[in-house]
Write an enzyme that holds these catalytic residues in place. Structure first.
Site, PDB file in Angstrom:
ATOM      1  N   CYS A  67       0.855  -1.183   0.000  1.00  0.00           N
ATOM      2  CA  CYS A  67       0.000   0.000   0.000  1.00  0.00           C
ATOM      3  C   CYS A  67       0.893   1.235   0.000  1.00  0.00           C
ATOM      4  O   CYS A  67       1.717   1.400   0.904  1.00  0.00           O
ATOM      5  CB  CYS A  67      -0.889  -0.020   1.247  1.00  0.00           C
ATOM      6  SG  CYS A  67      -1.887   1.462   1.472  1.00  0.00           S
ATOM      7  N   CYS A  95      -0.814   3.867  -6.542  1.00  0.00           N
ATOM      8  CA  CYS A  95      -1.655   3.199  -5.546  1.00  0.00           C
ATOM      9  C   CYS A  95      -1.849   1.771  -6.030  1.00  0.00           C
ATOM     10  O   CYS A  95      -2.082   1.549  -7.224  1.00  0.00           O
ATOM     11  CB  CYS A  95      -3.007   3.914  -5.422  1.00  0.00           C
ATOM     12  SG  CYS A  95      -4.238   3.003  -4.439  1.00  0.00           S
TER      13      CYS A  95
END
Length: 278
Positions: free
Chosen positions: A80, A191
């Site tokens: 992440c 992302c």
């Protein structure tokens, strides 16, 4: 009967993300590290990380890293970007002798690839605002002009099952158009959720624009770290992927499983997803 002592290299690698984005990284790691086993945590109760206060994300990073280490994982991957930006330094300080691999937008390869000298980055609001990201951009500033564009709402759309592609394309269209107007010829997916819509971004950007994701780079970095620590598993390389991953979610297991199958395919239909309360 005496139980055989497990060599540390046969232990699993812990992986976490706020939701299904980390599956894009998991997929690359399963392919690149064919003997490794993984414990994957989707922290869906706190989804999305991208718009939360930094201290909340840091707290989740430390909570999940402690849990994975207590589970006996030999290393951890922060799949992440937002979590890496908010908590990688703190996690490494707490777990000083434990291999931790984070993820950052691929600014370096993008800046070497661009012909116009302009690189676009799509990321969450928190990643773009973080000091770690700003330092990363400044490091490559002489090589390319970097334009970071936050995409609020995109993670939530990708988390829907099935993904609403029309709504996603409508959200992305003005964002990509703005990057193209500013002469960007490389778009970095900042992302881990975004690779699941890379085909839409490529379609909107057109054939002259390269779209770069970072899953394979993370898999390669993990392999390098495991090798350097003598932790690489060189055992059975023929197990099906589904037998090499244990899934946990702080959200709803059935909902996560539905998204897992939608994103990674029907080979995952029989995956077991356990509820996690941390």
């Amino acid at each position: 009967m005496v139980k055989p002592v497990l060599h540390e290299s046969s232990l699993a690698v812990g992986v976490f993300d706020s939701g299904v984005g980390g599956l894009s990284v998991l997929k690359e790691m399963l392919n690149h590290l064919p003997a490794e086993h993984f414990q994957f945590v989707a922290d869906e109760r706190y989804l999305p990380y991208g718009d939360k206060p930094q201290h909340e994300i840091t707290d989740r990073v430390l909570t999940l890293s402690n849990w994975l280490r207590n589970r006996g994982c030999k290393a951890m991957v922060m799949a992440c970007n937002t979590a890496t930006a908010a908590g990688a330094n703190q996690a490494r300080a707490v777990h000083a002798n434990w291999p931790i691999v984070g993820i950052e937008p691929a600014v370096k390869p993008a800046s070497m690839l661009t012909k116009t000298g302009v690189v676009g980055i799509l990321a969450t609001t928190n990643t773009v605002a973080s000091e770690r990201f700003k330092a990363l951009v400044e490091r490559f500033d002489p090589m390319a002009k970097v334009i970071a564009h936050p995409c609020p709402g995109l993670v939530e759309l990708i988390e829907r099952s099935p993904m609403p592609e029309d709504a996603i394309e409508a959200l992305l269209k003005p964002v990509v158009a703005e990057l193209l107007q500013k002469q960007a010829d490389v778009i970095v997916l900042g992302c881990t959720h975004y690779p699941f819509v890379a085909h839409l971004i490529s379609r909107l950007a057109g054939p002259g624009v390269a779209v770069i994701e970072t899953g394979l780079a993370v898999a390669k970095q993990l392999k390098t770290r495991l090798e350097s620590e003598n932790l690489l598993n060189v055992g059975n390389e023929h197990l099906p992927s589904i037998e090499r991953v244990s899934f946990f979610t702080t959200g709803q297991p059935e909902a996560f499983k539905s998204k897992l199958v939608n994103l990674l395919g029907t080979a995952w239909c029989n995956a077991q997803v356990q509820k996690l309360d941390v």
